[in-house]
Scaffold this motif. Structure first.
Motif, PDB file in Angstrom:
ATOM      1  N   MET A  52       0.809  -1.215   0.000  1.00  0.00           N
ATOM      2  CA  MET A  52       0.000   0.000   0.000  1.00  0.00           C
ATOM      3  C   MET A  52       0.845   1.270   0.000  1.00  0.00           C
ATOM      4  SD  MET A  52      -2.860  -1.278  -0.422  1.00  0.00           S
ATOM      5  CE  MET A  52      -3.746   0.280  -0.431  1.00  0.00           C
ATOM      6  N   VAL A  53       1.999   1.244   0.667  1.00  0.00           N
ATOM      7  CA  VAL A  53       2.848   2.437   0.613  1.00  0.00           C
ATOM      8  C   VAL A  53       3.407   2.610  -0.797  1.00  0.00           C
ATOM      9  CG1 VAL A  53       4.982   1.257   1.364  1.00  0.00           C
ATOM     10  CG2 VAL A  53       4.707   3.717   1.747  1.00  0.00           C
ATOM     11  N   ARG A  54       3.649   1.502  -1.486  1.00  0.00           N
ATOM     12  CA  ARG A  54       4.119   1.580  -2.873  1.00  0.00           C
ATOM     13  C   ARG A  54       3.003   2.006  -3.818  1.00  0.00           C
ATOM     14  NH1 ARG A  54       7.279  -1.879  -0.160  1.00  0.00           N
ATOM     15  NH2 ARG A  54       9.458  -2.161  -0.825  1.00  0.00           N
ATOM     16  N   GLY A  55       1.763   1.852  -3.364  1.00  0.00           N
ATOM     17  CA  GLY A  55       0.624   2.267  -4.179  1.00  0.00           C
ATOM     18  C   GLY A  55       0.132   3.665  -3.866  1.00  0.00           C
ATOM     19  N   ALA A  56       0.754   4.345  -2.898  1.00  0.00           N
ATOM     20  CA  ALA A  56       0.324   5.696  -2.551  1.00  0.00           C
ATOM     21  C   ALA A  56       0.517   6.644  -3.738  1.00  0.00           C
ATOM     22  CB  ALA A  56       1.098   6.202  -1.339  1.00  0.00           C
ATOM     23  N   PHE A  57      -0.518   7.399  -4.064  1.00  0.00           N
ATOM     24  CA  PHE A  57      -0.563   8.268  -5.240  1.00  0.00           C
ATOM     25  C   PHE A  57      -0.351   7.448  -6.517  1.00  0.00           C
ATOM     26  CE2 PHE A  57       0.708  11.039  -1.741  1.00  0.00           C
ATOM     27  CZ  PHE A  57      -0.232  12.052  -1.848  1.00  0.00           C
ATOM     28  N   GLY A  58      -0.847   6.190  -6.489  1.00  0.00           N
ATOM     29  CA  GLY A  58      -0.579   5.255  -7.576  1.00  0.00           C
ATOM     30  C   GLY A  58      -1.585   5.246  -8.706  1.00  0.00           C
ATOM     31  N   ASN A  59      -2.479   6.229  -8.765  1.00  0.00           N
ATOM     32  CA  ASN A  59      -3.489   6.263  -9.819  1.00  0.00           C
ATOM     33  C   ASN A  59      -2.847   6.586 -11.168  1.00  0.00           C
ATOM     34  OD1 ASN A  59      -5.689   7.409 -11.564  1.00  0.00           O
ATOM     35  ND2 ASN A  59      -6.915   7.068  -9.731  1.00  0.00           N
ATOM     36  N   VAL A  60      -3.225   5.823 -12.183  1.00  0.00           N
ATOM     37  CA  VAL A  60      -2.621   6.015 -13.514  1.00  0.00           C
ATOM     38  C   VAL A  60      -3.007   7.363 -14.123  1.00  0.00           C
ATOM     39  CG1 VAL A  60      -2.536   3.538 -13.977  1.00  0.00           C
ATOM     40  CG2 VAL A  60      -4.547   4.851 -14.705  1.00  0.00           C
ATOM     41  N   ARG A  61      -4.038   8.017 -13.591  1.00  0.00           N
ATOM     42  CA  ARG A  61      -4.472   9.314 -14.115  1.00  0.00           C
ATOM     43  C   ARG A  61      -4.057  10.482 -13.204  1.00  0.00           C
ATOM     44  NH1 ARG A  61      -4.709   7.287 -18.359  1.00  0.00           N
ATOM     45  NH2 ARG A  61      -6.461   6.148 -19.204  1.00  0.00           N
ATOM     46  N   LEU A  62      -3.231  10.219 -12.184  1.00  0.00           N
ATOM     47  CA  LEU A  62      -2.787  11.290 -11.299  1.00  0.00           C
ATOM     48  C   LEU A  62      -2.044  12.356 -12.110  1.00  0.00           C
ATOM     49  CD1 LEU A  62      -2.476  12.157  -8.229  1.00  0.00           C
ATOM     50  CD2 LEU A  62      -0.139  11.296  -8.455  1.00  0.00           C
TER      51      LEU A  62
END
Length: 910
Positions: free
Chosen positions: A735-745
């Motif tokens: 989950m820390v590796r997925g933080a701000f992990g949106n492909v559209r960020l």
């Protein structure tokens, strides 16, 4: 304590109930009669919990006068119960299990950590739409769900056996909010204490933002962060400012052709204009008599979308009728008499005193959708074609597109060959071969059509309506193209029953809307994969394909990473758009297709009348259905066979990629370290408006080339077994590796590049946000985020605060915050700061390369102004003040303790 002598007896038939009487209190203060209904429920809660420690006599008086004096002071609220779903429930169980370990390590008895209030956890968020378009879809998807999530479910079963007051509803039982609405909610509860039966208002908090749906059943409840819920579960009150209550006066009646979904989307659009964040909404007015509890629940469900804490409907005859329908008739006498005694039975004879009143006329509501990426962006059905082409032309309106003649388009495309691509009037077409047939896939083609989510699948009007529309379509010979991923995921097993009894389910199945699950599915991002042929064409040709779903969320990349235009609509319109196969259509004048005789078929030819729908409802929906379905809701053969035993401490599995002991108490110190100023901080993300918790912590697919995907591959997990971010929330490493992990960020430090990237200063390298944070941590550099308005809107996702915490983010500076996310940041020890009016990073001329210094943390008080200095690369200084959005004394305490979990642990130890 009972300082106001309100304890009395209410007789209901042959039983006596102890109550804390608002009628008795109103003799002391006549303002009580005109208090908003929702505040009266809070008042009863405070009377019952008065103890001079958490609730004092002065607190009660402050609440009574709050809507007149505008003194929005802090109060302690004691919810009677908590509800969870599995995405938020798993990390909560991990946290509590870790807390038990921490207590044990400090020489205390781990059994001291247990649940103080009843908790119901409904497993509804994990099932994916792997198989669809077949009668075998439900069984297959349920089997895949268990196979993927067995470790998580074993953890939840362990919790149900090892914690008191913890009950788990197994997979396939329904969506948490519909189970709450149809089964758990009681409006008025009874508890036996010292041989007295005490009657009181049912209240709750939930770890899902759409907990607000229960307010349609006149039950006060709202969504909170998972961390806040954990504190309540462990015996802490829920601290809150006395809310401002805005009244919405409903008048008129929905006209023929408009649905409760259209009403909910229209109210969402309207209330967003009034900035109701942090406020209670309370509905009243003559139109309430026309709105059933399912209609009300559809509106209340959307509270997070219009920004309020909740949307409350008072108790009236509709409430009692719904209790009878849903096999809770034994509650009716108590609910009616108790509500009337307490001044909460609505009869439209007077108006409570609200801070503001907004008028809304139901008769002006038109058939609508919302999209393509925000639920508040309503589109009237007749404007759908124009709106899509505006999207396609990047915000520029084009009459040329909307006036395209279908015949001329067909002429231009008639000699296309399979695999060929053409552009006609700004719209891209690709001819594909699919299941031995040729089709045109284009910008605006529907790729996903899903009847999904808690919002609408609890409402018989739109579900029966969808069935009747499908019936007419099938009888005329219409169909749905096979490449469209169709699904029917009722939030309640009751829906299957009445669709079968009414013989409408076969017509939905004929259009490929087979039951795929009883869970959130597409609405939470578990739409599953598109067919490889479609996925490849969309990716290679950069097509803007669409989804149409009866959900409540359509944020960027939430529904599916490859689907860029996502529209919320009623189940009836979902079926209609699936038949049409495209969203660039004006259904008020354009045909959806042709019948078996070649005649054009229009939406008006398929649309059922309200009388037809209501006749079906009255004929096929009754108390027996609810009784039968909920009598065996806990029975599940697979769940029952899970090999789990009760233990005081959880037995962590070192090689698990799903469940890991949380790191929040590593190197824990019993004494609090004073908060120091934040200096030499770097910006990890520079963001715009409406950044959602889906942007900060996505729930859907894990891309293999992102940090979380690389971690799974390193740990020998094959891509087909990645599952989703939501299902991996029990593992902080993922989950820390997925933080701000949106492909559209859209991080403006690296714009126009989209995704979880940042600019690593001072090397000027573009890195994954996670990789850059690791380097910053090694260098001892704290991080901040700068953002625009409505930061953290959307789901009550505690990992949207936990992830940034583990990245090393110390503060966020934003124009404004959504309520739940601001609380979550504080509960993880992150400081939410707010720009002053007419200021933001643009007016201050920041580009994100500055080094920031935040001062004034040594003597915090609610909403204190803190000074910030930004040092630019040329050593120029920009100084400005920000508001510390620590709104209450308890929020300051949580922040000083570096979060609510540390606060609770210190309290338990001491």
């Amino acid at each position: 304590m009972d300082s106001f002598n309100t304890k009395s007896i209410l007789k209901v038939k042959d039983r006596n109930y102890v109550i804390f009487s608002l009628k008795a209190l109103s003799k002391i203060n006549e303002n009580i009669k005109y208090m908003p209904f929702s505040l009266k429920i809070l008042l009863e809660n405070m009377l019952r919990h008065e103890d001079s420690k958490y609730v004092s006599k002065d607190d009660i008086l402050n609440l009574i006068d709050s809507n007149r004096t505008k003194k929005l002071q802090e109060i302690a609220f004691f919810p009677e119960r908590v509800i969870m779903q599995d995405f938020t429930g798993v990390p909560a169980v991990v946290d509590i299990a870790t807390l038990k370990d921490a207590i044990y390590a400090l020489g205390k008895d781990p059994s001291e950590v247990d649940l103080s209030v009843p908790v119901d956890l409904i497993i509804d968020h994990s099932v994916q739409v792997d198989k669809y378009g077949t009668i075998k879809a439900l069984e297959y998807n349920l089997g895949r769900e268990y196979k993927r999530n067995i470790e998580r479910y074993e953890l939840l079963k362990w919790a149900s056996l090892s914690f008191k007051n913890f009950r788990v509803f197994p997979p396939n039982a329904g969506i948490v909010h519909q189970v709450n609405l149809e089964y758990l909610g009681e409006v008025v509860k009874v508890k036996k204490i010292d041989n007295e039966e005490i009657a009181y208002f049912d209240t709750l908090i939930g770890t899902d933002s759409h907990t607000t749906m229960i307010n349609g059943l006149s039950t006060l409840g709202w969504g909170v962060g998972g961390i806040e819920a954990e504190a309540v579960i462990l015996g802490e009150p829920y601290y809150m400012k006395i809310p401002e209550v805005v009244g919405v006066r409903l008048k008129g009646k929905l006209k023929e052709g408009s649905t409760p979904t259209d009403l909910a989307l229209s109210i969402t659009n309207e209330l967003r204009k009034h900035n109701v964040v942090d406020k209670f909404i309370e509905y009243f007015g003559p139109a309430l008599s026309y709105l059933s509890v399912p209609d009300r629940a559809t509106i209340s469900n959307m509270s997070p979308e219009y920004g309020s804490t909740l949307g409350f409907f008072p108790i009236d005859q509709q409430t009692l009728d719904y209790l009878e329908l849903t096999n809770r008739g034994h509650l009716i006498d108590l609910v009616e008499l108790y509500a009337k005694h307490q001044g909460l039975f609505y009869d439209n004879s007077y108006e409570p005193v609200y801070s503001k009143i907004i008028d809304f006329d139901l008769s002006v509501v038109e058939p609508s959708l919302a999209g393509p990426s925000r639920p508040q962006d309503k589109i009237v059905l007749k404007n759908m074609k124009r709106d899509f082409y505006k999207l396609l032309n990047q915000g520029v309106e084009s009459k040329e597109n909307t006036n395209i003649d279908i015949a001329s388009t067909d002429e231009f495309l008639k000699d296309m060959k399979a695999g060929e691509t053409r552009v006609y009037n700004g719209k891209k077409f690709v001819k594909i071969e699919f299941e031995n047939e040729e089709f045109l896939l284009a910008d605006g083609s529907v790729a996903i059509a899903a009847i999904t989510s808690c919002t609408n699948t609890s409402n018989p009007f739109v579900m029966i309506g969808a069935g009747l529309l499908a019936k007419k379509a099938v009888e005329l010979g219409l169909n749905v193209k096979p490449y469209i991923k169709t699904s029917l995921a009722p939030g309640s097993c009751v829906v299957d029953e009445y669709l079968q009894k009414s013989n409408l389910l076969p017509y939905l199945e004929a259009l490929r809307f087979h039951v795929v699950a009883h869970g959130c599915t597409t609405c939470i991002g578990n739409s599953g994969p598109l067919h490889p042929v479609i996925e490849e064409v969309v990716k290679n040709e950069n097509l803007v394909v669409a989804s149409v779903l009866s959900g409540n969320r359509n944020f960027e990349a939430r529904i599916h990473n490859s689907v860029r235009a996502n529209y919320l609509a009623s189940p009836m319109l979902v079926v209609a758009f699936a038949i049409a196969g495209r969203v660039d259509i004006d259904m008020t004048i354009d045909p959806l297709g042709v019948d078996v005789n070649g005649n054009k078929v229009f939406l008006k030819d398929l649309w059922p009348s309200s009388d037809d729908i209501n006749n079906y409802i009255h004929t096929y929906i009754n108390k027996a259905i609810f009784s039968n379905k909920y009598s065996n809701i806990f029975i599940d053969k697979i769940w029952d066979k899970l090999p789990v035993k009760a233990t005081d401490l959880h037995q962590w599995q070192e090689n698990s990629t799903y469940i890991k002991k949380a790191p929040y108490f590593d190197n824990f110190e019993i004494d609090i370290k004073p908060k120091s100023n934040i200096g030499n901080a770097r910006v990890i993300a520079l963001l715009g408006d409406s950044v959602t918790t889906d942007h900060i912590s996505p729930a859907g697919k894990i891309p293999k080339d992102y940090p979380a995907g690389k971690y799974l591959i390193y740990n020998d997990v094959e891509e087909k077994d990645f599952n989703t971010y939501g299902s991996r929330r029990g593992n902080h490493e993922i989950m820390v590796r997925g933080a701000f992990g949106n492909v559209r960020l859209k991080n403006f430090l690296v714009g126009p590049k989209e995704g979880p990237y940042t600019l690593k200063f001072d090397q000027k390298n573009i890195e994954f946000i996670y990789d850059a944070s690791v380097q910053y941590k090694e260098e001892g550099i704290p991080l901040i985020v700068i953002a625009g308005k409505e930061y953290g809107s959307g789901s009550s996702r505690d990992w949207a605060a936990k992830g940034p915490k583990l990245l090393g983010i110390k503060a966020v500076i934003a124009k404004s915050y959504e309520r739940i996310h601001r609380s979550n940041l504080i509960d993880m020890g992150i400081l939410p700061l707010q720009f002053q009016e007419n200021q933001d990073y643009k007016t201050l001329n920041f580009d994100g390369s500055e080094v920031f210094f935040i001062k004034g943390l040594e003597n915090l008080e609610p909403n204190k102004l803190l000074s910030v200095t930004a040092l630019k690369s040329d050593n120029q200084k920009v100084e400005f003040d920000v508001i510390a959005r620590l709104d209450t004394p308890m929020e300051i305490e949580y922040y000083k303790n570096d979060g609510i979990l540390s606060f609770v642990l210190r309290k338990l130890v001491k």
